[in-house]
Design a protein around this motif. Structure first.
Motif, short mmCIF file in Angstrom:
data_model
loop_
_atom_site.label_atom_id
_atom_site.label_comp_id
_atom_site.label_asym_id
_atom_site.label_seq_id
_atom_site.Cartn_x
_atom_site.Cartn_y
_atom_site.Cartn_z
N ARG A 175 0.24 -5.98 -6.11
CA ARG A 175 1.69 -5.31 -5.90
C ARG A 175 1.41 -4.24 -4.94
O ARG A 175 0.51 -3.56 -4.75
N ASP A 176 2.87 -3.91 -4.44
CA ASP A 176 2.92 -2.93 -3.22
C ASP A 176 3.46 -1.69 -3.96
O ASP A 176 4.29 -1.43 -4.50
N GLN A 214 5.54 -0.61 -10.33
CA GLN A 214 4.88 -1.66 -10.33
C GLN A 214 4.06 -1.74 -11.44
O GLN A 214 3.25 -2.69 -12.03
N SER A 215 3.39 -0.44 -11.92
CA SER A 215 2.41 -0.47 -12.57
C SER A 215 3.26 -0.85 -14.26
O SER A 215 2.27 -1.25 -15.26
N ILE A 216 4.11 -0.47 -14.44
CA ILE A 216 4.79 -1.04 -15.67
C ILE A 216 4.69 -2.30 -15.78
O ILE A 216 4.67 -2.95 -17.02
N GLU A 217 5.15 -3.07 -14.62
CA GLU A 217 4.97 -4.60 -14.63
C GLU A 217 3.38 -5.08 -15.19
O GLU A 217 3.30 -6.00 -15.87
N GLY A 229 -5.80 -6.26 -11.39
CA GLY A 229 -4.61 -5.82 -10.89
C GLY A 229 -5.21 -5.03 -9.71
O GLY A 229 -6.08 -4.50 -9.81
N ALA A 230 -4.05 -4.78 -8.71
CA ALA A 230 -4.23 -3.98 -7.56
C ALA A 230 -3.02 -3.66 -7.08
O ALA A 230 -2.00 -4.25 -6.82
N LEU A 231 -3.10 -2.40 -6.60
CA LEU A 231 -1.86 -1.60 -6.11
C LEU A 231 -2.23 -1.19 -4.33
O LEU A 231 -3.23 -0.31 -4.21
N PHE A 232 -1.88 -1.97 -3.42
CA PHE A 232 -1.83 -1.40 -2.13
C PHE A 232 -0.79 -1.23 -1.60
O PHE A 232 0.31 -1.61 -1.72
N SER A 233 -0.77 -0.31 -0.44
CA SER A 233 0.31 0.06 0.25
C SER A 233 0.81 -0.82 1.66
O SER A 233 0.54 -0.68 2.59
N VAL A 234 1.28 -1.86 1.17
CA VAL A 234 1.77 -2.98 1.89
C VAL A 234 2.77 -2.49 2.88
O VAL A 234 2.79 -2.92 3.87
#
Length: 425
Positions: free
Chosen positions: A111-112, A123-126, A53-58
């Motif tokens: 995810r953004d 988004q982390s919940i997803e 998983g990855a969280l980026f500030s799109v």
């Protein structure tokens, strides 16, 4: 792309940069775009045997007026699109190397985070839902829970993530870690530098590939001492990154005999009147406290520069900025005159040439795995895609699809850390 002069590094990990001394960056400005609603919660997926998983500030964080709606701002290139593509590019290289993970294919789910804690938590919940889809209810026989509905067959598409890369902001990373560690999901950060995240008793599933802000605070003080500034003002971004960093700076500054004339804090997405009020307070300490040490995120610095123009006080202050500003063009774009003479520090990282070769060849017609790419393309080239679901009606000219990303290209200054975090996972 810009005229700037590098100073001698005061730390092996930090490089101070003197910006805009007598020169101004080339224009190359982009009009502000409105993010289409259809792009607000898109997800980028790449299939594989193991999913990261990855969280980026799109997109930029929501404005103060849009926080309750969690409506994100405009698309970002360096902090957003480039990092999404860096994930794809790195996984492509790993999967094509027979010596790294033979017979195993890595995939991802991106995810953004919008650089905002509420969006990142959403988004982390997803991510967590995906990780729990294989949980079986054995009380009535072997059943899988898919989208809240019992099933006798395991899910066919979604796979649990093995860990999460990001997000970029320290404050957001702390919120995400508090959630992920409840489900034993590891997290590796590429730019979250807060000192608090070093506490393993609180954040036992958190790792990072960058140093904490203790060294950065020391670097900022060394710059101040180098120029014999003994009376300065201090500003920091509201949140963990700014607060913990400024706390360390003040502590070591007091030990070195440095006087703080005025200390204040502000949110990055605060309104104009709040930045104007802050700047008026700083002006009350002039002319003695002309130097302002800013342990700030980039958009906080931009807010200060914009306030300087509104109040007509360009040249009255000299900003000393932390790595949230560094050498990011988007921070000073259009406000170069107000930033003249400013000094910033940045994490030392070489440019990744292999990424340039990959990114600059991307085309709108062939890059289908990045769902935010059409929106970015329109913003980047100030054109529209007629008939596209993400068509931006703010632009009059139609896109040809043959525009070149080489125009005004600047690689994300933390690209090396993003790629290191992926390999570390």
């Amino acid at each position: 792309m810009s005229n700037m002069f590098c100073l001698t590094a005061v730390s092996i990990l930090y490089l101070p940069v003197l910006l805009f001394e007598a020169f101004v960056l080339s224009k190359g400005k982009y009009e502000r775009s409105v993010v289409p609603s259809s792009a607000s919660r898109l997800v980028a997926r790449m299939d594989g045997d193991i999913i990261i998983g990855a969280l980026f500030s799109v997109h930029h964080q929501p404005s103060a007026e849009k926080v309750a709606e969690r409506k994100c701002g405009e698309v970002r290139e360096q902090y957003g699109i480039q990092r999404v593509e860096a994930m794809f590019h790195t996984l492509d290289r790993i999967n094509s190397d027979p010596n790294l993970l033979p017979n195993i294919t890595l995939g991802c789910e991106i995810r953004d985070s919008c650089w905002h804690s509420s969006v990142a938590l959403e988004q982390s919940i997803e991510f967590i839902r995906d990780s729990l889809i294989s949980i079986r209810d054995d009380s009535e026989g072997s059943k899988w829970c898919i989208e809240g509905v019992p099933s006798s067959q395991p899910p066919s598409t979604k796979k649990p993530i093995v860990g999460v890369i990001g997000p970029g902001s320290s404050s957001v990373a702390i919120q995400v870690q508090n959630l992920l560690q409840l489900f034993n999901i590891p997290q590796i950060a590429y730019s979250a530098t807060s000192i608090d995240l070093s506490d393993k008793t609180l954040f036992k599933y958190f790792l990072r590939v960058v140093p904490s802000d203790t060294l950065q605070a020391r670097a900022l003080l060394d710059i101040v001492k180098r120029y014999n500034w003994t009376y300065v003002s201090a500003v920091h971004t509201e949140g963990n990154y700014g607060e913990s960093g400024m706390e360390v700076f003040k502590e070591i500054a007091s030990q070195e005999g440095l006087c703080i004339a005025h200390s204040d804090k502000i949110y990055s997405n605060a309104g104009e009147k709040h930045f104007d009020r802050l700047l008026r307070k700083l002006r009350e300490r002039l002319p003695k406290a002309r130097v302002v040490v800013c342990f700030c995120e980039g958009m906080t610095v931009r807010g200060l520069l914009m306030a300087m123009r509104r109040l007509g006080v360009a040249g009255e202050f000299l900003l000393i900025g932390s790595d949230g500003w560094a050498d990011r063009v988007e921070v000073v774009e259009g406000y170069e005159h107000e930033a003249v003479g400013g000094i910033t520090v940045k994490l030392h990282s070489r440019e990744v040439s292999s990424f340039d070769n990959y990114f600059l060849k991307l085309k709108l017609s062939t890059n289908t795995r990045n769902p935010w790419f059409p929106e970015f393309w329109q913003y980047r080239f100030q054109c529209r895609l007629p008939g596209h679901p993400q068509e931006n009606l703010n632009y009059a000219r139609n896109c040809t699809g043959y525009e070149s990303l080489e125009d005004n290209y600047v690689q994300d200054s933390k690209m090396g850390f993003v790629i290191n975090a992926i390999y570390a996972m």
